[in-house]
Design a protein around this motif. Structure first.
Motif, PDB file in Angstrom:
ATOM      1  N   HIS A 125     -21.322 -18.269   0.661  1.00  0.00           N
ATOM      2  CA  HIS A 125     -22.013 -18.930  -0.445  1.00  0.00           C
ATOM      3  C   HIS A 125     -21.085 -19.247  -1.614  1.00  0.00           C
ATOM      4  CE1 HIS A 125     -25.602 -18.089   1.722  1.00  0.00           C
ATOM      5  NE2 HIS A 125     -25.649 -16.792   1.429  1.00  0.00           N
ATOM      6  N   TYR A 126     -19.830 -18.830  -1.532  1.00  0.00           N
ATOM      7  CA  TYR A 126     -18.959 -18.888  -2.705  1.00  0.00           C
ATOM      8  C   TYR A 126     -18.726 -20.313  -3.186  1.00  0.00           C
ATOM      9  CZ  TYR A 126     -14.982 -18.614  -5.774  1.00  0.00           C
ATOM     10  OH  TYR A 126     -14.158 -18.757  -6.853  1.00  0.00           O
ATOM     11  N   GLN A 127     -18.416 -21.241  -2.266  1.00  0.00           N
ATOM     12  CA  GLN A 127     -18.096 -22.603  -2.681  1.00  0.00           C
ATOM     13  C   GLN A 127     -19.265 -23.244  -3.407  1.00  0.00           C
ATOM     14  OE1 GLN A 127     -15.009 -23.830  -2.424  1.00  0.00           O
ATOM     15  NE2 GLN A 127     -15.698 -25.591  -3.634  1.00  0.00           N
ATOM     16  N   ARG A 128     -20.460 -23.056  -2.877  1.00  0.00           N
ATOM     17  CA  ARG A 128     -21.651 -23.629  -3.509  1.00  0.00           C
ATOM     18  C   ARG A 128     -21.879 -23.002  -4.886  1.00  0.00           C
ATOM     19  NH1 ARG A 128     -26.558 -23.080   0.290  1.00  0.00           N
ATOM     20  NH2 ARG A 128     -26.362 -20.904  -0.366  1.00  0.00           N
ATOM     21  N   TYR A 129     -21.699 -21.693  -4.970  1.00  0.00           N
ATOM     22  CA  TYR A 129     -21.843 -20.988  -6.244  1.00  0.00           C
ATOM     23  C   TYR A 129     -20.821 -21.509  -7.257  1.00  0.00           C
ATOM     24  CZ  TYR A 129     -20.879 -17.163  -9.557  1.00  0.00           C
ATOM     25  OH  TYR A 129     -20.633 -16.433 -10.685  1.00  0.00           O
ATOM     26  N   SER A 130     -19.583 -21.687  -6.813  1.00  0.00           N
ATOM     27  CA  SER A 130     -18.510 -22.118  -7.697  1.00  0.00           C
ATOM     28  C   SER A 130     -18.795 -23.490  -8.282  1.00  0.00           C
ATOM     29  CB  SER A 130     -17.185 -22.129  -6.934  1.00  0.00           C
ATOM     30  OG  SER A 130     -16.120 -22.519  -7.768  1.00  0.00           O
ATOM     31  N   GLU A 131     -19.242 -24.417  -7.448  1.00  0.00           N
ATOM     32  CA  GLU A 131     -19.539 -25.771  -7.926  1.00  0.00           C
ATOM     33  C   GLU A 131     -20.717 -25.764  -8.896  1.00  0.00           C
ATOM     34  OE1 GLU A 131     -17.754 -28.474  -7.490  1.00  0.00           O
ATOM     35  OE2 GLU A 131     -16.301 -27.259  -6.372  1.00  0.00           O
ATOM     36  N   ARG A 132     -21.704 -24.944  -8.609  1.00  0.00           N
ATOM     37  CA  ARG A 132     -22.883 -24.886  -9.482  1.00  0.00           C
ATOM     38  C   ARG A 132     -22.514 -24.364 -10.873  1.00  0.00           C
ATOM     39  NH1 ARG A 132     -25.660 -21.711  -6.663  1.00  0.00           N
ATOM     40  NH2 ARG A 132     -25.657 -19.799  -7.911  1.00  0.00           N
ATOM     41  N   MET A 163     -16.557 -10.897   6.034  1.00  0.00           N
ATOM     42  CA  MET A 163     -17.465 -10.339   5.034  1.00  0.00           C
ATOM     43  C   MET A 163     -16.741  -9.264   4.221  1.00  0.00           C
ATOM     44  SD  MET A 163     -19.974  -8.090   7.545  1.00  0.00           S
ATOM     45  CE  MET A 163     -21.278  -7.928   6.337  1.00  0.00           C
ATOM     46  N   THR A 164     -17.216  -9.015   3.015  1.00  0.00           N
ATOM     47  CA  THR A 164     -16.579  -8.020   2.164  1.00  0.00           C
ATOM     48  C   THR A 164     -16.919  -6.610   2.648  1.00  0.00           C
ATOM     49  OG1 THR A 164     -18.431  -7.899   0.605  1.00  0.00           O
ATOM     50  CG2 THR A 164     -16.717  -9.553   0.166  1.00  0.00           C
ATOM     51  N   PHE A 165     -16.085  -5.665   2.226  1.00  0.00           N
ATOM     52  CA  PHE A 165     -16.331  -4.260   2.551  1.00  0.00           C
ATOM     53  C   PHE A 165     -17.695  -3.822   2.034  1.00  0.00           C
ATOM     54  CE2 PHE A 165     -16.188   0.050   0.707  1.00  0.00           C
ATOM     55  CZ  PHE A 165     -16.091   0.801   1.874  1.00  0.00           C
ATOM     56  N   GLU A 166     -18.038  -4.236   0.792  1.00  0.00           N
ATOM     57  CA  GLU A 166     -19.320  -3.843   0.200  1.00  0.00           C
ATOM     58  C   GLU A 166     -20.485  -4.361   1.030  1.00  0.00           C
ATOM     59  OE1 GLU A 166     -16.296  -3.501  -2.960  1.00  0.00           O
ATOM     60  OE2 GLU A 166     -16.751  -4.995  -1.425  1.00  0.00           O
ATOM     61  N   SER A 167     -20.406  -5.611   1.467  1.00  0.00           N
ATOM     62  CA  SER A 167     -21.476  -6.175   2.288  1.00  0.00           C
ATOM     63  C   SER A 167     -21.570  -5.455   3.628  1.00  0.00           C
ATOM     64  CB  SER A 167     -21.235  -7.670   2.522  1.00  0.00           C
ATOM     65  OG  SER A 167     -21.311  -8.392   1.326  1.00  0.00           O
ATOM     66  N   SER A 213     -18.956  -6.416 -14.975  1.00  0.00           N
ATOM     67  CA  SER A 213     -20.223  -6.077 -14.303  1.00  0.00           C
ATOM     68  C   SER A 213     -20.618  -7.065 -13.206  1.00  0.00           C
ATOM     69  CB  SER A 213     -21.365  -5.962 -15.328  1.00  0.00           C
ATOM     70  OG  SER A 213     -21.069  -4.982 -16.294  1.00  0.00           O
ATOM     71  N   PHE A 214     -19.648  -7.740 -12.600  1.00  0.00           N
ATOM     72  CA  PHE A 214     -19.924  -8.613 -11.462  1.00  0.00           C
ATOM     73  C   PHE A 214     -19.716  -7.854 -10.154  1.00  0.00           C
ATOM     74  CE2 PHE A 214     -19.086 -11.840 -14.681  1.00  0.00           C
ATOM     75  CZ  PHE A 214     -20.030 -12.824 -14.376  1.00  0.00           C
ATOM     76  N   SER A 215     -20.333  -8.372  -9.102  1.00  0.00           N
ATOM     77  CA  SER A 215     -20.115  -7.884  -7.745  1.00  0.00           C
ATOM     78  C   SER A 215     -19.406  -8.983  -6.952  1.00  0.00           C
ATOM     79  CB  SER A 215     -21.451  -7.538  -7.073  1.00  0.00           C
ATOM     80  OG  SER A 215     -22.107  -6.502  -7.768  1.00  0.00           O
ATOM     81  N   PRO A 216     -18.789  -8.640  -5.820  1.00  0.00           N
ATOM     82  CA  PRO A 216     -18.117  -9.672  -5.019  1.00  0.00           C
ATOM     83  C   PRO A 216     -19.091 -10.742  -4.544  1.00  0.00           C
ATOM     84  CG  PRO A 216     -17.461  -7.476  -4.312  1.00  0.00           C
ATOM     85  CD  PRO A 216     -18.592  -7.295  -5.267  1.00  0.00           C
ATOM     86  N   ASN A 217     -18.621 -11.987  -4.500  1.00  0.00           N
ATOM     87  CA  ASN A 217     -19.422 -13.080  -3.955  1.00  0.00           C
ATOM     88  C   ASN A 217     -19.417 -13.027  -2.439  1.00  0.00           C
ATOM     89  OD1 ASN A 217     -18.111 -14.465  -6.655  1.00  0.00           O
ATOM     90  ND2 ASN A 217     -20.213 -15.059  -6.304  1.00  0.00           N
ATOM     91  N   LYS A 218     -20.512 -13.458  -1.845  1.00  0.00           N
ATOM     92  CA  LYS A 218     -20.533 -13.595  -0.393  1.00  0.00           C
ATOM     93  C   LYS A 218     -19.709 -14.822  -0.013  1.00  0.00           C
ATOM     94  CE  LYS A 218     -25.066 -11.438   0.205  1.00  0.00           C
ATOM     95  NZ  LYS A 218     -26.450 -11.615   0.711  1.00  0.00           N
ATOM     96  N   PRO A 219     -18.736 -14.661   0.892  1.00  0.00           N
ATOM     97  CA  PRO A 219     -17.838 -15.779   1.209  1.00  0.00           C
ATOM     98  C   PRO A 219     -18.559 -17.059   1.612  1.00  0.00           C
ATOM     99  CG  PRO A 219     -17.018 -13.747   2.179  1.00  0.00           C
ATOM    100  CD  PRO A 219     -18.377 -13.433   1.621  1.00  0.00           C
TER     101      PRO A 219
END
Length: 407
Positions: free
Chosen positions: A385-392, A141-145, A377-383
């Motif tokens: 969910h990233y692949q699904r987000y990227s394809e969408r 998980m990211t530091f922010e999360s 103005s983006f925030s880091p993606n949750k790892p």
């Protein structure tokens, strides 16, 4: 709504003591987020000293980034022992966390304490290294999360405080993190508080109105200890405003990489082996070097900034290019919905801290290796969910007709 800095006739030291006293009096638990840097060191000194006076206990969270100076680790140990009598729990976290690597387009993210990797150094024996220690932790998980989830976990579903040592004077983004009128306060007379995700914990910024001179004046007058790495930085000629102690590979932090080479050559060698791009970053990430587009932004004279952005995208590894195309497409589509069919090539102030849209700003993001596109103005993606987000987003780019691969 405009936001202004309004000077008050208060001593920042007394104001900070009042804020810490309020947190210890009002909220059920208080945790100090400690990095080993000058700001969080002042905050921990003052919080621990006030806790002693009030016969209270505090907690401390320290995120160990694996690639850190020996001076910082020694200073953290010293602070932990100095205030052991008032620290109920000191969480020394050495878990795999994902963060940005602004030194490489081939490895734009890196994970500290990555399983199976040859680490830069070993964590202390009592550090938290077991993934099941925190019920909210997810691998990588990211530091922010992590810090968001930690705040809610720490609160135990009761009002609690997490003290954070950031100062509004450091950058426009940090100023907005505290001053934004959209953020919920504990009360109107507590502008130095914001609600944490989850709704139980409060972020408290006790030193938000201090300046760099205030920090060093306090150390000089109090004779309290600080990280000796600052003395070495000063001797090496680093201006006070550029002295940063945190994870080393981000867009801002990479400017201090050369100090590892000078001060700890053995650790530097381990870092070069561990993380892609460290060697080149040590050479080219200086304050005035235009290589990463940090302060000086240059382009070929025969290209517009839009054309240069497309050239940069085409020159990247495919996975990295697709990531940026997705982010930029979302950015451009958002402005299209606002009635801006095409953002300008340049605008006044477009490469500063404030997000002013232009193709030159997009070029800065690409040159900066700003993988998470914070400057847009983006925030880091949750790892997970990233692949699904990227394809969408990739499919939507075709619908929008924005940054398809033939552009």
């Amino acid at each position: 709504m405009s936001i202004y800095k309004i000077p008050l006739k208060h001593n920042v030291l007394e104001a900070t003591k009042d804020r810490i006293t309020w947190a210890l009096d009002t909220l059920s638990r208080v945790c100090v987020s400690f990095s080993g840097g000058k700001d969080s060191t002042v905050m921990l000194h003052l919080a621990a000293q006030q806790a002693r006076l009030m016969n209270k206990k505090i907690h401390v969270l320290f995120i160990d980034w694996e690639a850190q100076f020996s001076c910082t680790i020694q200073h953290v140990e010293k602070m932990r022992h100095l205030y052991a009598d008032v620290i109920a729990e000191f969480w020394w976290v050495a878990l795999p966390l994902t963060t940005q690597n602004a030194l490489s387009q081939f490895q734009p993210e890196w994970q500290c304490w990555e399983p199976g990797a040859r680490w830069v150094r070993q964590p202390p024996e009592d550090a938290i290294t077991q993934p099941d220690y925190f019920p909210f932790y997810q691998a990588g998980m990211t530091f922010e999360s992590f810090v968001r989830c930690f705040a809610e976990w720490f609160s135990q579903s009761r009002p609690a405080a997490v003290l954070i040592g950031i100062r509004a004077d450091e950058s426009y983004n940090r100023f907005l993190a505290i001053a934004s009128a959209r953020k919920q306060r504990f009360s109107d007379d507590k502008p130095w508080t914001t609600i944490a995700p989850g709704g139980h914990a409060w972020y408290v910024y006790p030193v938000y109105d201090w300046k760099t001179a205030d920090i060093w004046t306090w150390f000089a007058k109090s004779h309290c200890c600080y990280n000796p790495l600052y003395d070495l930085m000063y001797q090496a000629g680093v201006p006070p405003r550029y002295m940063r102690i945190c994870e080393p590979f981000g867009p801002e932090q990479r400017q201090g990489l050369w100090l590892y080479h000078v001060l700890e050559p053995e650790r530097w060698a381990a870092m070069c082996e561990r993380v892609s791009g460290v060697r080149s970053g040590g050479i080219y990430a200086g304050h005035d070097n235009p290589f990463y587009g940090h302060r000086k932004l240059l382009k070929p004279e025969h290209l517009s900034w839009r054309e240069y952005a497309l050239l940069l995208l085409d020159s990247m590894p495919q996975a990295t290019s697709e990531h940026y195309r997705n982010k930029i497409a979302v950015y451009l589509h958002w402005y299209q919905k606002k009635g801006i069919a095409e953002i300008p090539d340049t605008q006044e102030g477009d490469i500063g801290s404030k997000d002013i849209p232009s193709w030159r700003r997009i070029c800065k993001v690409l040159l900066n290796n700003d993988y998470w596109c914070r400057a847009l103005s983006f925030s880091p993606n949750k790892p997970k969910h990233y692949q699904r987000y990227s394809e969408r987003i990739k499919s939507r780019r075709k619908e929008w007709g924005i940054l398809c691969n033939n552009e």
